[in-house]
Each structure stands twice: as structure tokens, then as C-alpha cells.
Design a protein around this motif. Structure first.
Motif, PDB file in Angstrom:
ATOM      1  N   PHE A 226     -15.435 -84.345 110.521  1.00 31.37           N
ATOM      2  CA  PHE A 226     -14.443 -85.007 109.670  1.00 31.37           C
ATOM      3  C   PHE A 226     -13.267 -84.095 109.343  1.00 31.37           C
ATOM      4  CE2 PHE A 226     -16.648 -82.582 106.512  1.00 31.37           C
ATOM      5  CZ  PHE A 226     -15.759 -82.411 105.464  1.00 31.37           C
ATOM      6  N   LEU A 227     -13.480 -82.778 109.376  1.00 31.21           N
ATOM      7  CA  LEU A 227     -12.418 -81.828 109.053  1.00 31.21           C
ATOM      8  C   LEU A 227     -11.616 -81.402 110.280  1.00 31.21           C
ATOM      9  CD1 LEU A 227     -11.684 -80.610 106.301  1.00 31.21           C
ATOM     10  CD2 LEU A 227     -12.983 -78.578 106.928  1.00 31.21           C
ATOM     11  N   ALA A 228     -12.068 -81.782 111.461  1.00 28.01           N
ATOM     12  CA  ALA A 228     -11.473 -81.267 112.698  1.00 28.01           C
ATOM     13  C   ALA A 228     -10.123 -81.884 112.996  1.00 28.01           C
ATOM     14  CB  ALA A 228     -12.419 -81.523 113.862  1.00 28.01           C
ATOM     15  N   HIS A 229      -9.250 -81.075 113.572  1.00 29.66           N
ATOM     16  CA  HIS A 229      -8.040 -81.571 114.227  1.00 29.66           C
ATOM     17  C   HIS A 229      -8.402 -81.727 115.703  1.00 29.66           C
ATOM     18  CE1 HIS A 229      -4.806 -80.285 111.071  1.00 29.66           C
ATOM     19  NE2 HIS A 229      -5.781 -81.011 110.560  1.00 29.66           N
ATOM     20  N   LEU A 230      -8.726 -82.946 116.066  1.00 29.95           N
ATOM     21  CA  LEU A 230      -9.214 -83.243 117.407  1.00 29.95           C
ATOM     22  C   LEU A 230      -8.052 -83.350 118.382  1.00 29.95           C
ATOM     23  CD1 LEU A 230     -11.582 -86.087 116.193  1.00 29.95           C
ATOM     24  CD2 LEU A 230     -12.302 -83.773 116.803  1.00 29.95           C
ATOM     25  N   TYR A 231      -8.238 -82.825 119.583  1.00 32.74           N
ATOM     26  CA  TYR A 231      -7.224 -82.993 120.618  1.00 32.74           C
ATOM     27  C   TYR A 231      -7.920 -83.314 121.934  1.00 32.74           C
ATOM     28  CZ  TYR A 231      -8.328 -78.161 122.035  1.00 32.74           C
ATOM     29  OH  TYR A 231      -8.968 -77.016 122.464  1.00 32.74           O
ATOM     30  N   PHE A 232      -7.200 -83.999 122.804  1.00 32.97           N
ATOM     31  CA  PHE A 232      -7.811 -84.549 124.004  1.00 32.97           C
ATOM     32  C   PHE A 232      -7.383 -83.812 125.261  1.00 32.97           C
ATOM     33  CE2 PHE A 232      -7.993 -88.209 121.125  1.00 32.97           C
ATOM     34  CZ  PHE A 232      -9.325 -88.561 121.275  1.00 32.97           C
ATOM     35  N   GLU A 233      -8.297 -83.810 126.197  1.00 31.34           N
ATOM     36  CA  GLU A 233      -7.972 -83.340 127.532  1.00 31.34           C
ATOM     37  C   GLU A 233      -6.821 -84.176 128.087  1.00 31.34           C
ATOM     38  OE1 GLU A 233     -10.763 -82.184 131.276  1.00 31.34           O
ATOM     39  OE2 GLU A 233     -10.934 -84.240 130.556  1.00 31.34           O
TER      40      GLU A 233
END
Length: 759
Positions: A226-233
């Protein structure tokens, strides 16, 4: 080429048109805020909670109510931007006042604050007045529009930007024109690209899949991401996402549910959604986590690849929060632990970064530099021994779910005793297990070796073994890693009362002690007590007697270590056995030959690093300048070809022990402080910046070596320092972010200057 007269005529015609062009918030105003304001006005520690990283934050405005209050007896309402309210009117109902609206004949509050600074600029690159309080614990008065005139008369030097070189004339005029025009804000929302949207759909389908097993796995993953700054391939540069619980399913606009904690009851049917993070990315909250098709396949295999069963999904509540080991007991612990190990740097970063932004609850219980390694899953008894796991699980509950002030000591003693009962159970179980050797230390990827550096109420985490061999090391198994995450991240409430915060701090002290005691199992049995006594000197011995479980001084280690210096020998062995995983070799701080610099550098940088190595890993008793340095100094080295390198000079403060909540200064051992020198920006909060040409680095180092007192240090600052009032302060300050963007583009974000000192 146009005749000069005709050129002037054209310009005189165009200029009024340019002046009349409407100002765009997204195009014209947000870049000014990002350049001059966001370094202070972001996150929960923004003065007066004024967050200028987005139009939503600017329109929300300010409030007198601080987020950080270690004395409040009752938890206060949460005020999280983009979550707890939406739109200016909703924030007015939460006691935020506008800084953009004019008040009758009076200009907007922001306009008046800008004017106050514009009328009284500071002398270029001079020290600020001694009576101007710039500390992070200063009393921010947060004047209302009706209070501003009296505030300005009393505080003529606190205009905006605060205590720093002012705006350029062009930027000042642009902001004032925008405010005079009513401060319109155009709504620019970051949206996922087609490639990102396709991956979002796949992850949302997985997280919202039907079935009890799938439901419990998704809940565990949400609480860990929930705290992550998610980024995609193959995603867009600068695009980051967060996972939220939404009232609406995939395909509809996200409607987030604002619970105080991520493991609180959402109170309604919900769906896990991935939504773009809006606003300016700031480094202190930027904890990145990669998503890809390969990651999704691995997660599915880890969690759902075995035939485990679940009859009913557990509910919510205080007991479920207190003991996630019980709540998620049905999920194989091997899957849970391996998921955390795969990206261990992310999880350790969450302990001390993120939206809390002032992490002294976590950081004053750790030393200023230490290394962390992890227990291999195949040798973690909690994973491999079901009977031991069943006995241990009830003892792993954590405090902080109940915050009655009157019963603080009773709550604390209850959880302390449970923890010590667990430690006793653990000690006996591992005494009967095979003696640990190098194979007992996890080596799955480059997250296996981590370095942590504390700077008072913040800290940084990096892959690899950086700096000198530290005084302490942690060896984390699954129960230690998971408890730390839940205690400091999932269950911690920055808006909570003094009881909640005290319980969090006190229990984390026990977790740290557990990680240290686990590390001692790797040391020769006869040396363990002496090492422990070094970690807990003076008053630390009292804490060992009061609260800590005794250590095993009999069971052997299978590591063949020199008993005269086992910790040093272990560190050397760690560097040898895990050489291919050590993400950041460090010849500056641990020079083993004549060349104390990184290989394959330009010759002028080789000479610079060779000189800088003279400052590294030497005690302050012999290197007096350390006493004058703040905790996170940045050094910008300019090369002859116009390029530059950036180094962190981190002051590692020594303490007799870190076992108590209060009185840290009483345990401080300043003559034992050292410097870590490393070619990277190792802090979200620079305390000061020096700018030196590569050819002058040897002279800079010599000057540092010759500093004996504050007067001599001030001369060094006069020559090479970039003070808050330097005319090019923002250029140099933001070049640090540019350096991160060039070397680690995913990790880049605006740095914080709230802790930039007046040297």
C-alpha cells in the motif's frame, strides 16, 4: 535579418499579447512551486500542512493543527491529501484555510507572504541571522489572513520562500499575477499509458479474483504494497501508481476508502485498484517497487502454486492487526517470507521512509550505521518446523492497537513478556538446530546485503555493504522482518496519541535487540557476551536486565572466525562469500591497498577520491572537523569538462547504547563519530552542500583535516559552501536530484531542505 526599428516594433506589439495570455497553473505555476517551494512544502511535515506539490494541495491551503505532536492524549483526525477529503470546500470543513483567496481588499495570504520575503532579501551567501529559527521543531504560527499584519510586524524575516534565496523577479511577478487573477487551477491528471493500463488490468484481475484463498492473498499483498510507488515494465518515465481499496470495480473511476490503517475494516464491499500517483514526486516518500508480467507470474506461483486450504477469510479488528502471523496463518510462510526477501530493500526502506517523513519513532532506536542480512528460508525454523511455528505464533502479537494512556505500562509489560517468552522458545529451538554457517545467510539476489545510515530522525537504505565495518549488524529472520514491517508501517499511526507512539517505539527496541541477538548466533560462543556488552554499555546494562532475554553463550557457530576479532573477520568473510551480490563495492571507506578510489574513473576523479579517502572511517577524536559537520553533507565535485560527481559525507554518531526513548544526548560519544564518504546522494534531507572543483579537492580535504574549531570551519564554508542564501542555491540544490535521475532514474524525486543548516 529584420531592421532594428522593425524588430522593436514587432516586440512592442507582441509583449502586451504575451502579458495578456492567461497563466496556466500546470504550465506556469506548478514548476515555480516545484523549484522553490516543494522542498519544504510536501509530506506530513510541511509547515502548516501546506502541500504545494499539486493543485489540490495548493487549493487545500493551510491549518494550524500540526501532524507531529508527541504529547497528545487522543488520536487526531487524519488529513491525508487525495484521500481524507476532496476539493477546497471539503478541506474547509476540516479547518484548512485558503492561502490563495483574496480577503476583501486584502491580497491572498500567499501573495502577502511572498511580498514579505521579496521586500527584505538576505545578503547573498551570508549566514542567516542567529535569532531566525529554521529548525524542524520550530513553532509554525500559521497565521490566518486576519492575523497576518500583526504576524508580519513581529516576524519580518519569515516571508516565503522561507530563510532561503528568494524567487527570481520573473517568477515573483508570475505568481503575483496569478494570485491577483484569482489563482485559477487547471485540472491536469496523470493517466496510465496503454501499456500500463494493460498491466494494471492484469494485476487488478489477480487481486480481485474470486475465492477465499485468493481473497486472503490479495489482502496480504495489499498490506505489503500500500505504501509502494509502483512502476511497470515498459512504463512511462515518471509514472508511478499505488494500490488502494476502492468502492468501485475495475473499469470505473477509483473511489478510495479512507481507513486510518490499511488493515482496518473498510466497512463496505471494495475492490483493489491501481491508480496513478498525482503531484510532484518527492524523494522522502518515494519508495519504488517494480511490477511486470514476470513478477505477476512469480507471485501467483509463490502464493497459489501449492495446495493449501482456507475455509473462511479472517475478519478485521485489533487482534487481527496485532498478530498478522495468526491472521494470515493459512498462507504458507515460505511464500510470505520469500516475497519480502525478493525486494528486501523496499521493505527496509518502508521502515524509515514514506509519508511519515519524520521517523524518530523508528530511528532513535537504531545506530547511525549498520549492515543487515537475512536468514535463509531453508534454515528459518518458523518456516521449516510446523510445531515450533504453532508454539511461536501466539507470542508474536504486537502492541499499539489499544491506546489507553492509563494502561500504557500494563500494555507494554504484557507484550514485552510475550516477546521474551518467544525469545526463550526461539533460543531453545535453535540450540537444537544445526549450527549456522554461510549457507544460513540468504543470498538469493542483490537485496541480500543492505546498509542503513541514520541521520537523527531520518535514514537511508542501500543495497550493498557501504562504509566501514559497523559496530552492529542485524540478522533478520521472517518473524523479525514481518514484525518490524507491521509495527513501523502497517500498524503505525502518525496521527495517534502518545500511548500508541510510545508502545511502537518500545516494542521496536525489542525487535532491534532480537535482530542483534540473532546475529550473535553467528559469532563464536565465547565472544558473544563481550560483543553484546559493547552494544549495551553503561545504562544499556540496566536495560538488558530489565527488558531483554538472555543470550545463548554455549551453542556453537559453524563459521570459522578469528576469536580475537570475530565481527571484523565475519565482515571480511561476508565481503568475500557474497562478492558477486555486493551491489556497491566501497574502496573509499574500506581501502585495502594503495588505490582508494573506484576503478575506471577519469584521472582527476581518481585523485579526488584518493584524497577524500583520508576523511573516511576515522574517529572524530583525530579528525576534529567531524564535530562541526552536520549529519548529511553533500559534496559536489566539478570536473574540467563541465561534468560533476556528487558525494555524500555522512556523520555516523556513536552512542554507548540506543536502548532508551529519552536522553539520547546522555549516551552520545562524540569522539568516536566517523564519516562515511560515498559517491551517491545517500539522504533525502541534505543538511549542507559544498561545491568544489576536482583540482581543489585535495586542498578541500587538507582544509578539513586542519579544522580544529567552529571559526576555522566557517572559513572553509565561506570558500566552498553553498549557503541557503547563495544566489544559485536552487540550481545547486536541484542538481542533486538531477544526479539521482542520471544514475538511478526510477529513484529520482525532489529532495527536502527542511533540515538544511545555517553554517
Amino acid at each position: 535579418m529584420l531592421p532594428r526599428a522593425l524588430l522593436y516594433a514587432c516586440l512592442s506589439f507582441i509583449a502586451p499579447l504575451m502579458a495578456a495570455e492567461p497563466i496556466s497553473y500546470s504550465r506556469d505555476i506548478q514548476p515555480i512551486f516545484t523549484q522553490n517551494c516543494v522542498a519544504c512544502h510536501a509530506c506530513y511535515d510541511a509547515p502548516c500542512q501546506l502541500n504545494l506539490g499539486s493543485g489540490e494541495g495548493a487549493q487545500r491551503g493551510a491549518t494550524k493543527l500540526p501532524v507531529y505532536d508527541g504529547t497528545r492524549t487522543e488520536a487526531q483526525a487524519t488529513t491525508r491529501l487525495f484521500l481524507d477529503a476532496h476539493g477546497a470546500e471539503a478541506w474547509r470543513r476540516k479547518d484548512f484555510h485558503s492561502v490563495l483567496d483574496a480577503q476583501g481588499s486584502q491580497a491572498a495570504l500567499m501573495a502577502r507572504m511572498l511580498e514579505l520575503a521579496h521586500e527584505a532579501p538576505f545578503e547573498p551567501n551570508a549566514k542567516l541571522p542567529d535569532d531566525l529559527d529554521i529548525g524542524i521543531n520550530r513553532n509554525n504560527q500559521c497565521a490566518l489572513p486576519t492575523e497576518f499584519d500583526a504576524f508580519a510586524r513581529k516576524n519580518p524575516q519569515v516571508g516565503m520562500p522561507f530563510a532561503v534565496t528568494g524567487l527570481s523577479e520573473a517568477d515573483y511577478q508570475t505568481l503575483q499575477r496569478w494570485l491577483a487573477a484569482g489563482a485559477p487551477v487547471d485540472d491536469v491528471t496523470l493517466k496510465a499509458s496503454a501499456a500500463e493500463a494493460a498491466q494494471i488490468a492484469e494485476w487488478e484481475a489477480f487481486l480481485n479474483a474470486p475465492g477465499a484463498r485468493e481473497d486472503l492473498v490479495a489482502r496480504w499483498l495489499y498490506e505489503h504494497l500500500f505504501l509502494a510507488h509502483l512502476y511497470f515494465e515498459k512504463g512511462e518515465a515518471g509514472h508511478f501508481f499505488q494500490v488502494v481499496r476502492s468502492r468501485t470495480p475495475s473499469g470505473k473511476p477509483v473511489d478510495p476508502i479512507a481507513t486510518r490503517r490499511p488493515n482496518d475494516d473498510p466497512g463496505t464491499e471494495f475492490y483493489y485498484r491501481l491508480t496513478p500517483i498525482q503531484g510532484v514526486i518527492v524523494h522522502k516518500t518515494h519508495i519504488t517497487y517494480p511490477l511486470s508480467a514476470a513478477k505477476l507470474a512469480r507471485v501467483k506461483q509463490q502464493f497459489l502454486g501449492s495446495d493449501w486450504q482456507l475455509d473462511a477469510v479472517p475478519g478485521y479488528g485489533a487482534q487481527r492487526r496485532a498478530n498478522p502471523f495468526e491472521t494470515f496463518a493459512a498462507i504458507p510462510p515460505q511464500a510470505r517470507y520469500q516475497f519480502m526477501l525478493d525486494n528486501a530493500e523496499y521493505f527496509v526502506r518502508t521502515f524509515i521512509r514514506g509519508p511519515v517523513c519524520r521517523g524518530q519513532i523508528a530511528t532513535d532506536v537504531i545506530r547511525d550505521n549498520f549492515w543487515a542480512v537475512f536468514q535463509d528460508p531453508q534454515h528459518d525454523l518458523y518456516l521449516t518446523d510446523p510445531q515450533y511455528r504453532a508454539e511461536a505464533t501466539p507470542l508474536l502479537a504486537m502492541p499499539g492497537q489499544l491506546d489507553e494512556i492509563g494502561d500504557l505500562l500494563g500494555l507494554w509489560r504484557n507484550y514485552r513478556d510475550k516477546r521474551n517468552e518467544y525469545e526463550d522458545l526461539r533460543l531453545k529451538a535453535y540450540a537444537d538446530a544445526p549450527a549456522p554457517d554461510w549457507s544460513h545467510i540468504w543470498s538469493g539476489n542483490d537485496n541480500a546485503l543492505l546498509s542503513i545510515f541514520r541521520q537523527h530522525d531520518s535514514a537511508s537504505v542501500r543495497k550493498g555493504l557501504l562504509g566501514e565495518v559497523p559496530q552492529t549488524m542485524w540478522w533478520l529472520d521472517y518473524p523479525l522482518l514481518e514484525r518490524t514491517y507491521y509495527q513501523l508501517v502497517v500498524n503505525f499511526d502518525v496521527y495517534g496519541n502518545v500511548s500508541h507512539q510510545a508502545q511502537t517505539r518500545l516494542y521496536f527496541d525489542l525487535i532491534r535487540n532480537g535482530a542483534e541477538q540473532n546475529f550473535l548466533r553467528l559469532m563464536p560462543a565465547d565472544s558473544r557476551q563481550a560483543i553484546l556488552d559493547d552494544w549495551y554499555q553503561n545504562s544499556g546494562k540496566l536495560k538488558m536486565w530489565l527488558d531483554y532475554q538472555g543470550i545463548d553463550t554455549r551453542s556453537p557457530t559453524a563459521l570459522l572466525l578469528d576469536e580475537s576479532a570475530p565481527k571484523q573477520h565475519f565482515a571480511e568473510g561476508l565481503l568475500t562469500h557474497f562478492q558477486t551480490l555486493n551491489a556497491r563495492p566501497d574502496p573509499i571507506n574500506r581501502c585495502t591497498g594503495a588505490h582508494c578510489h573506484r576503478p575506471d574513473l577519469p584521472e582527476e576523479l581518481q585523485h579526488a577520491e584518493q584524497a577524500l579517502s583520508r576523511l573516511a572511517s576515522k574517529p572524530a577524536g583525530g579528525l576534529k572537523v567531524i564535530a562541526q559537520l552536520p549529519e548529511a553533507t553533500l559534496l559536489r565535485v566539478e570536473l574540467a569538462d563541465g561534468k560533476r560527481e556528487v558525494y555524500s559525507l555522512l556523520r555516523n554518531r556513536a552512542h554507548s547504547n540506543v536502548a532508551f526513548m529519552l536522553g539520547e544526548e546522555l549516551r552520545y560519544q562524540p569522539n568516536l563519530d566517523t564519516l562515511t564518504v560515498y559517491p551517491e546522494v545517500l539522504s533525502s534531507y541534505p543538511n549542507f552542500l559544498f561545491n568544489v572543483s576536482a583540482s581543489e579537492v585535495p586542498a578541500f580535504v587538507t582544509a578539513m583535516e586542519q579544522v580544529k574549531d567552529a571559526k576555522a570551519f566557517e572559513k572553509l564554508v565561506d570558500r566552498w559552501g553553498i549557503r541557503r542564501t547563495h544566489p544559485q542555491f536552487w540550481q545547486y540544490f536541484h542538481d542533486l536530484t538531477a544526479h539521482i535521475r542520471e544514475t538511478q532514474p526510477v529513484e529520482a524525486g525532489v529532495l527536502d531542505m527542511n533540515r538544511y543548516q545555517n553554517l
